[in-house]
Design a protein around this motif. Structure first.
Motif, PDB file in Angstrom:
ATOM      1  N   PRO A  57      -2.571   6.624  -3.396  1.00  0.00           N
ATOM      2  CA  PRO A  57      -2.697   5.502  -2.467  1.00  0.00           C
ATOM      3  C   PRO A  57      -3.108   4.289  -2.806  1.00  0.00           C
ATOM      4  N   LEU A  99      -5.086   0.760  -3.003  1.00  0.00           N
ATOM      5  CA  LEU A  99      -6.574   0.720  -2.639  1.00  0.00           C
ATOM      6  C   LEU A  99      -6.779  -0.915  -2.050  1.00  0.00           C
ATOM      7  N   TRP A 112      -3.369  -5.861  -1.423  1.00  0.00           N
ATOM      8  CA  TRP A 112      -4.244  -4.653  -1.759  1.00  0.00           C
ATOM      9  C   TRP A 112      -3.891  -4.560  -3.340  1.00  0.00           C
ATOM     10  N   PRO A 130      -2.877   1.578  -7.289  1.00  0.00           N
ATOM     11  CA  PRO A 130      -3.482   2.663  -7.297  1.00  0.00           C
ATOM     12  C   PRO A 130      -3.945   3.256  -8.784  1.00  0.00           C
ATOM     13  N   ARG A 161      -0.563  -0.229   6.686  1.00  0.00           N
ATOM     14  CA  ARG A 161      -0.559   0.728   5.716  1.00  0.00           C
ATOM     15  C   ARG A 161       0.544   0.765   4.596  1.00  0.00           C
ATOM     16  N   SER A 213      -2.027   4.566   2.423  1.00  0.00           N
ATOM     17  CA  SER A 213      -3.638   3.902   2.142  1.00  0.00           C
ATOM     18  C   SER A 213      -4.225   3.982   3.530  1.00  0.00           C
ATOM     19  N   GLU A 214      -5.492   3.919   3.551  1.00  0.00           N
ATOM     20  CA  GLU A 214      -6.081   3.710   4.635  1.00  0.00           C
ATOM     21  C   GLU A 214      -5.538   2.539   5.416  1.00  0.00           C
TER      22      GLU A 214
END
Length: 1697
Positions: free
Chosen positions: A641, A643, A659, A662, A712, A725-726
């Motif tokens: 995912p 980060l 973002w 990964p 996300r 991702s979160e």
């Protein structure tokens, strides 16, 4: 699909970008290359073997071959447009040429000489006409009629951008085109008049056969000859002489050499071998030279295409045009040189030669050190090449003058231009002393930023005059231009402002063009574009902006957004990785679209992390295209995912996500999918469904404004899509940046005859301000013109281009990315003319006297410079005239310390804080007619008393600032001004008084100029009012005029006390004029009792305060106090001020306070009432003890002795302390604090008064009634009889009728509306509107979506439920219960039952027949299921019915429900288990327990001493019926211990324990031994196995034979009995015992005597067994006798003993 040339022979490019079509093309291309290579080799062999033969015997057909060749040449010239198609045809005809005449062999050499130039020139020529339709691949070049038969697929290594920009690829392009044209001319000349025909020949050689096939395949130019020709050829071949053979071999060797060279030539033509990165053959060498010498740095570079070499000095490109005659750069035949003429010390640097082509970039470095001589020297020595100067000689300007004097002559003035025009700024520079060997450095600045020459700006220095040219002026070029001349450690500069106005709009009324377009946060396929809004909107508001992009190297612009965007930032997506782009912006309003802005700087669509990879693959400067070579991917790794996902920017038009890639991704590049969902849900939707994005940035459009979202991101590559991702935090779609509020407190100040200095206050809570736009208007014209077209930063601007003598007003707007604020309040009108001396606060703010401020002053003019080039001072302090620039030395930007004698113009505009007092003074000037009339009415007024307590606030070498206190009596009228006199005091003897000011000053501070340094002076001050000039004050004490150099600030001044109460008062003061060496950071207030000594001074505040006022509490009523103030800066606390007059702490009778009120209309006001007013008294309102100038926030209404300050729109801007002072009274004043809490209270009260509401006890609610009716209701606290209620559904009023039933109870305030049933059309919003007099209120209930459907289902359920309970119905639905007997009982509760009610049970829709009739006792119906098991799973249904209706209840005992029930059954079975019992058997010991019944779902396990018991032949477990047992065969002492039986019901384990040890084991074991022995005996005892009947009935005279088997171990003894007597065998009765197993009983002839009871007795050591049978003999005549007399019992047939 064509293959890009840079991929043809490379296997390492990223497989992630291959697809099936590309793989197929690559495979086909490689096969084709192998085939071509084979044909080439075969053709070359055939040529080398048969060339001589074709040469000797081809003359007969030479004329025919020449004709064929001429025909082919003509065809080639005509079909030049089909150049690539002709290549294949000519290849096929190559065999004819191989067999051609000597003429062709000679001409082929000429072709080879021109082939290279022709091939390159022709190819480029074709490109200039039309690009190849194959992407990134040039046309196929043909092979002329030469000695090869291969097909060449040569591709020119050119970066294709757009066809109109291919020219200019290399510097030698024109030369190659000329050479190509010359070759074509030679070839055409060579082809004319010559022809070649091919002769068909027969030969046994396979090569000749192959040539023949090729000739037949051409279908043209072939002439058949006789077979005799070929035979003669063979015969003559064998008759060649040795000389001929040697010659042929020599020619063959030459041809082989030619083929070898040609093959090598084609190998070099391969694009992968031809293209190579730059390489330095000879690198530049470092040098150390003397001043005035010339030096040359040179290098040799190879590479293809020919590299371009750029020279750098300290990493800055060398511009030969900026320094004409200084540098010379040459490039010739791969040799590149840099000549530096007349080296000086500034040329000492690191030089770099950077070579770059499409394959990469390489740099080489060299250092140059320039030495200086020291000592005396002769100027004649300074000639190029002379190196014999003494080592002690050196050149430095310090040896000739302590400093340079730099003068600017014929300098450029403030300039005005228009977009698109060419503007030039120039200035002649005169430097004294003139040192010919020492040249100045010319620097140009715009707004304090150094300008570098570019295509927009050109600079020139002729040695005397410096000039700067704007080749195409744009609004970005507007600003303060500064020419700085640097001479060693000295410099001077000259500045002037350049204004650039908008060009004429193409469409009337269209707005001006945006400006300052920049590219931010560029990535692989994404970039953010920002710009500034224009000042001119064309007369109608700007609706938004369009962003255009253009790929570098093309001229085609494409629009990026479909609808205009208002926010001055916009993310552009969909860029192609590796390409460069430029952008522009256009504004749009109702009239049309503006002209485009200036284009941005080019930006490459690249990931910043990939730039390191591009060091060997830079961008091609002529196309802007970039080659990106990816690493070989690692297959099979699904990326992790992403980060650090977060929202970087959010507006109502878009949201930008950012973002980090990964960690888990292998070496393969990753792409991304973005997903969104509405906050609070988990309904994730993919945004980019078709194409994944490459950049770790993404902009989302088309989001609903005001909604909350979460986002996300997932990564993907060839291996698959990774985990998400979160999710981000909840983001509300909307503009996070608000449009700023307008600036306030605009104050214009006279400057020159054509300019005005405007100052203002920055708006509060302004975020990300870009700057301000200023507009000016002649008073009365109503027409506004912009003063600047580029937003100006800071809060001060000089407006130029005004008309002298006219009166102007100004307003301003603040700008940020969200937009332009509204216009500020208009400033006061000001007449344009040069500022003169005198006026308000003369020389405390020196800007009102002395030289007029101008932007063209060449000195360090603080006020003349705009914000970007001003020295850093405390702007607020300057504007308030409370601070002066430090009188110590002022550093220039070069780091040099300026002398205090430098000329500094200190023009400062009048402070805004004095605006109100200025107005008052001007209104009551003694010379006014209104003042004379006022004097007549007020005959009792008198001049004021003298001021007192004169003190010095600041002292410099030629001026001093004085301060004094207001006269104790003002004579019944306000003081209109003060006059200051001074005199010298020499040796204690005072001189004559001199006037310091002609015009009165309104403030109690004044700077006295033209004083003598180190001279002592005395001062006196006189006050004036309407009655005239009062008596001057006594002479002050003597003060010495000298420069103050102390670090701490001077004393504050003008102290006063206000709002005196019995326990508190307010002390006010003004900051010190002299601030020391650093800005003032705070103040300390001291107090003491009036009669106390100086030792009793104590500080009121422990920490310094920044305000210029302080409320002092805790005073003792009736006590007299004095106060003083000290200022502090970083250096320390300064000298205290003079103390105030004594003040008695008391609340005078009649003192009133300011009261905050809210009227019935909701208007908030502060009210103050005074009953001590005189005719001339006035109410003066202030905020934070400063006059209120902004009447847009507050309006004052005074009537009689009452004054009201009315807030127009109370907000956070209005927080503060509001005070009201009443003039001409004995200090009547009061204040009121409005903090945030008070503001909220007042606003709430205002809202209540402005919008009175009917108070509600409860809001509108809904409930479901018993019959399924829907009740809407709310309750008001009270309703008058006249109250009205409107019922609204979906904005339409509904009335009482069949569908809606309304009810209003005025007494209780209950309002209700009933609906019998909710239908789909009833979905919407329900509102009850209340009106009770002026008060109103309403309450709404939204019933839509899931809420409505849920309510509708509840209402329908309640409705059905009501109908259901009218007949027999279930109170409790069908459920189950497990009884203590482990049976399942299905039961339910029923109601409304009568005798006729029937109950029917079903399982899986099949009726269950019940034996008993239900009596409905206690209203419970039951169904008992015994020994419940899996077969009983299913759906059970029970139905109640009678004539009133029916009801049913369903119980599903399947899947999970059945499993739960089985768990409970198993639990009850486990609980029914008895305690473990010990039982001995013949096999061993058995442990067992009994349950009610056993189910397979009940899991059974045994353990011995906490160890699980495994099933073996000796230890066995099992279930028999209701018994659960453990069998231990042949027990031993090891079997002693504790045994546990565990019964697991699926959730819980139930255990039973027994201890098999000690006596229990011994008893059980003994019993086992006994039973075992008995079992052995039982097993081995004698026994009759069978064969004898119970009764035998036989006729007399017959024979009887009975046989039976016996068994025993050992073998038993056999004996027979008759009627319990031993029977001995004889001839009549024969008894046999055979093999110890079979016993036989035979009666040879039966008689009646033989009737009786017989017994067989078998016996051994373990026991005896008897088997009885009865024999009955009958006579036929008598029949069968009755058996009654026979005593036989089948049960006693066998007897054991």
């Amino acid at each position: 699909m064509s293959l890009p040339f840079y991929q043809r022979h490379h296997q390492h490019f990223d497989r992630a970008y291959r697809h099936k079509e590309l793989e197929s093309t690559l495979s086909q291309y490689q096969k084709e290359e192998k085939r071509k290579s084979a044909i080439y080799t075969q053709g070359s062999t055939a040529y080398s073997k048969k060339a001589a033969l074709a040469y000797r015997y081809g003359s007969a057909s030479s004329q025919e071959l020449a004709e064929a060749y001429a025909h082919e040449s003509a065809a080639h010239i005509k079909s030049s447009s089909a150049y690539s198609q002709g290549s294949e045809l000519m290849s096929k005809k190559a065999e004819a040429y191989h067999l051609g005449s000597e003429l062709v062999n000679k001409k082929a050499e000429a072709y080879r000489l021109g082939y290279e130039n022709y091939n390159q020139g022709k190819m480029i020529e074709d490109y200039s006409v039309k690009l190849s339709p194959k992407a990134k691949r040039a046309k196929k070049s043909i092979r002329s009629e030469e000695k090869e038969n291969t097909i060449v697929d040569y591709v020119v290594p050119v970066f294709t951008g757009r066809q109109t920009h291919i020219s200019g690829i290399t510097d030698t392009e024109e030369e190659r085109i000329k050479e190509s044209a010359a070759y074509i001319a030679r070839r055409n000349l060579f082809a004319t008049g010559e022809g070649i025909t091919a002769t068909r020949k027969e030969a046994s050689s396979s090569v000749e056969e192959h040539a023949r096939r090729n000739l037949f395949a051409t279908g043209e130019g072939i002439t058949a000859t006789r077979k005799e020709a070929s035979s003669s050829v063979e015969e003559q071949t064998h008759k060649k002489s040795r000389k001929v053979v040697i010659r042929e071999k020599a020619e063959q060797m030459v041809l082989k050499k030619t083929l070898s060279d040609t093959e090598e030539f084609h190998r070099k033509l391969n694009e992968d071998s031809l293209l190579h990165a730059p390489e330095f053959v000879i690198k530049p060498r470092s040098h150390t030279v003397w001043e005035k010498q010339n030096v040359r740095l040179h290098c040799t570079v190879t590479g293809w295409p020919e590299p371009r070499v750029t020279w750098y000095k300290n990493h800055v490109p060398i511009n030969v045009h900026a320094n004409p005659g200084k540098y010379a750069i040459e490039s010739r035949y791969g040799m590149h040189s840099l000549d530096i003429n007349k080296c000086d010390f500034e040329d000492t640097a690191q030089y770099r030669a950077s070579a770059m082509n499409v394959k990469g970039e390489l740099s080489a470095y060299a250092s140059l050190v320039v030495k200086r001589y020291k000592g005396e020297f002769d100027e004649s020595f300074f000639h190029a090449g002379i190196v014999t100067l003494p080592l002690s000689f050196g050149v430095t300007p310090h040896g000739y003058a302590s400093r340079f004097e730099i003068h600017f002559v014929d300098a450029f003035e403030v300039s005005f231009g228009r977009e698109g025009e060419t503007m030039s700024l120039g200035c002649t520079v005169v430097i004294h002393p003139d040192i010919k060997r020492f040249h100045p450095e010319i620097q140009w600045y715009r707004n304090g930023v150094l300008i570098s020459p570019s295509k927009w700006i050109q600079t020139h220095w002729s040695g005397e005059r410096a000039s700067l040219t704007l080749t195409h002026a744009n609004k970005e070029d507007e600003g303060l231009y500064t020419l700085r001349v640097v001479m060693g450690d000295y410099y001077d500069q000259y500045s002037a402002y350049v204004f650039v106005r908008d060009a004429d709009a193409e469409i009337a009324g269209a707005p001006g063009s945006p400006l300052d377009v920049k590219c931010l946060d560029a990535n692989k396929d994404y970039v953010i574009i920002s710009w500034k809004q224009p000042a001119v909107d064309g007369g109608s508001p700007i609706l938004g902006y369009f962003i255009d992009k253009c790929e570098v190297g093309t001229t085609r612009w494409s629009q990026c957004n479909e609808t205009p965007v208002k926010f001055a930032r916009f993310p552009v997506t969909g860029l192609i990785e590796g390409r460069s782009y430029i952008f522009r912006v256009r504004a749009v309003n109702n009239a049309g679209i503006s002209i485009p802005s200036r284009v941005s700087e080019p930006v490459a669509a690249l990931d910043p992390a990939d730039r390191a990879r591009l060091r060997s693959h830079p961008s091609a400067p002529w196309t802007g295209q970039i080659i990106v070579t990816e690493e070989e991917p690692t297959e099979g790794i699904v990326p992790g995912p992403p980060l650090d996902l977060h929202v970087t920017e959010a507006t109502k038009n878009y949201v930008v996500l950012s973002w980090k890639p990964p960690y888990e991704r292998g070496h393969e590049g990753v792409m991304y999918f973005v997903e969104k969902c509405v906050a609070g849900t988990e309904n994730w939707q993919r945004v980019n469904t078709e194409i994944p994005v490459k950049s770790p940035r993404f902009a989302l459009f088309d989001l609903a404004e005001g909604k909350s979202y979460q986002f996300r991101v997932r990564c993907c590559n060839s291996a698959g899509i990774g985990e998400p991702s979160e999710a981000t935090e909840v983001t509300v779609v909307g503009d996070k940046l608000d449009i700023p509020s307008p600036p306030t407190q605009l104050v214009p100040t006279r400057n020159t005859d054509t300019s005005v200095v405007l100052t203002w206050t920055e708006p509060k809570d302004a975020k990300e301000l870009v700057g301000y736009y200023i507009e000016a208007s002649k008073v009365g014209s109503g027409h506004w013109e912009p003063c600047n077209n580029n937003p100006v930063k800071g809060t001060r601007f000089t407006c130029h281009g005004l008309t002298i003598g006219d009166r102007y007003i100004f307003h301003a707007r603040a700008v940020n990315a969200a937009g332009l604020s509204g216009y500020s309040q208009e400033s006061e009108a000001i007449e344009v003319k040069a500022a003169i001396g005198g006026g308000l606060l003369h020389d405390v703010c020196p800007g009102l006297s002395g030289k007029a401020d101008g932007l063209t002053d060449h000195t360090a003019n603080w006020e003349g410079m705009h914000e970007s080039s001003q020295p850093v001072f405390d702007t607020d302090a300057l504007l308030k005239c409370n601070a002066k620039p430090n009188r110590q030395t002022v550093p220039d930007s070069s780091g040099k310390q300026r002398s205090p004698t430098d000329k500094v113009d200190e023009t400062v505009p009048p402070p805004s804080s004095q605006k109100a007092t200025t107005k008052q003074a001007s209104k009551s000037h003694p010379g006014d007619r209104s003042a004379l009339e006022k004097m007549k009415k007020n005959k009792d007024i008198a001049p004021p008393s003298p001021p007192y307590d004169i003190t010095v606030l600041e002292s410099v070498h030629n001026s001093m600032v004085l301060g004094w206190k207001q006269p104790k009596t003002i004579g019944g009228a306000e003081v209109t001004g003060y006059y200051v006199n001074y005199r010298e005091v020499i040796d204690g003897i005072p001189g004559e008084w001199k006037e310091a000011n002609i015009k009165p000053v309104s403030e109690r501070a004044y700077r006295v100029h033209d004083l003598k340094e180190n001279t002592t002076y005395q001062f006196q001050v006189a006050a004036a009012n309407l009655a005239g000039l009062g008596t001057p004050s006594p002479a002050s004490r003597s003060f010495k005029c000298e420069e103050w150099t102390i670090a701490v600030p001077g004393p504050p001044h003008d102290l006063s006390c206000s709002q005196v109460r019995k326990d508190s008062l307010i002390v006010l003061w003004k900051p010190p004029v002299y601030i020391g060496r650093s800005p003032v950071i705070g103040f300390y207030v001291d107090m003491k009792k009036t009669n106390a000594s100086d030792e009793h001074w104590r500080s009121v505040n422990e920490k310094a305060i920044t305000n210029t006022f302080l409320k002092i509490s805790g005073l003792i009523e009736g006590t007299s106090y004095v106060f003083r103030v000290r200022a502090a800066n970083k250096a320390g606390v300064g000298k205290p001020s003079d103390p105030t007059d004594p003040v008695i702490a008391e609340t005078r009778p009649g003192t009133k306070e300011v009261v905050a009120e809210v009227d019935d209309n909701g208007v908030i006001s502060l009210n103050f009432e005074c009953d001590q007013m005189t005719a001339d008294s006035k109410f003066i309102w202030s905020k934070n003890y400063e006059p209120i100038d902004d009447d847009s926030r507050l309006a004052v209404d005074t009537k009689g002795g009452k004054s009201k300050a009315i807030f127009k729109d109370l907000s956070e801007e209005d927080l503060g302390i509001y005070s009201c002072d009443v003039t001409d009274t004995d200090g009547v004043s009061s204040s009121y604090v409005i903090d945030e809490e008070e503001m909220k209270r007042l606003l709430a009260l205002s809202h209540e008064h402005k919008f009175p509401v009917v108070p509600l006890k409860s809001e509108l609610a809904v409930e479901i009634l018993e019959k399924g009716q829907v009740r809407f209701w709310l309750q008001a606290e009270k309703l008058s009889p006249n109250a009205k209620v409107n019922f609204v559904f979906n904005d339409k009023e509904i009335v009482n009728g069949e569908k809606y039933k309304m009810k209003v109870d005025h007494n209780s305030g209950m309002i209700e509306m009933f609906m019998d049933r909710l239908q789909d059309v009833d979905e919407g919003t329900y509102t009850f509107q209340l009106q009770d007099g002026k008060a109103t209120n309403q309450s709404s209930l939204v019933l839509i979506g899931d809420v409505f459907q849920k309510l509708q289902k509840q209402a329908e359920f309640q409705r059905q439920e009501w109908f259901r309970i009218q007949g027999p119905h279930f109170i409790e639905n069908l459920g189950w219960e497990v009884t203590s007997e482990c049976n399942v009982l299905l039961k339910c509760k029923v109601a409304n039952i009568k005798k006729e009610t029937h109950i029917i049970w079903y399982k899986d829709e099949r009726q269950i027949m019940v034996d008993e009739k239900h009596d409905f006792k206690d209203g419970v119906c039951t169904l008992l299921i015994t020994e419940f098991s899996k077969k009983d799973a299913g759906i059970y249904e029970v139905i109640l019915k009678d004539d009133r209706g029916k009801d049913k209840s369903v119980l599903k005992l399947v899947e999970a429900a059945f499993a739960d029930l089985m768990t409970e059954v198993c639990k009850m079975i486990a609980l029914s288990a008895t305690e473990l019992k010990i039982q001995s058997t013949e096999e061993g010991i058995r442990l067992h327990s009994f349950v009610n019944y056993y189910l397979e779902d009940l899991r059974v396990s045994w353990s011995h001493n906490d160890a699980k018991i495994k099933y073996t032949d000796r230890v066995k477990t099992g279930v028999t019926g209701e018994q659960i047992w453990l069998q231990i065969n042949e027990p031993t002492s090891n079997d002693k211990g504790r045994y546990i039986l565990e019964l697991f019901d699926g959730k819980t384990g139930h255990t039973k324990k027994v201890d098999l040890s000690g006596q229990a084991f011994d008893e059980a074991f003994a019993e086992f031994q006994r039973l075992k022995a008995a079992a052995v005996a039982e097993k081995n005892r004698a026994r009759v196995l069978g064969g004898l009947p119970d009764v035998v009935t036989i006729q007399e005279g017959k024979a009887l034979n009975l046989t039976c088997n016996v068994w025993g171990n050992p073998a038993p003894e056999v004996s027979w009995l008759k009627n319990e007597k031993r029977l001995i065998g004889d001839d009549h009765i024969i008894l046999k015992y055979e093999s110890e197993k079979k016993a036989c009983f035979t009666v040879t002839c039966v008689t009646t005597v033989d009737s009786g009871r017989y017994s067989l007795v078998v016996k051994n050591q373990y026991g005896t067994e008897t088997s009885d049978f009865t024999v009955s003999v009958f006579i036929p005549e008598e029949g069968i006798p009755p058996m009654a007399h026979l005593e036989h019992d089948t049960k006693d047939k066998k007897k054991k003993a």
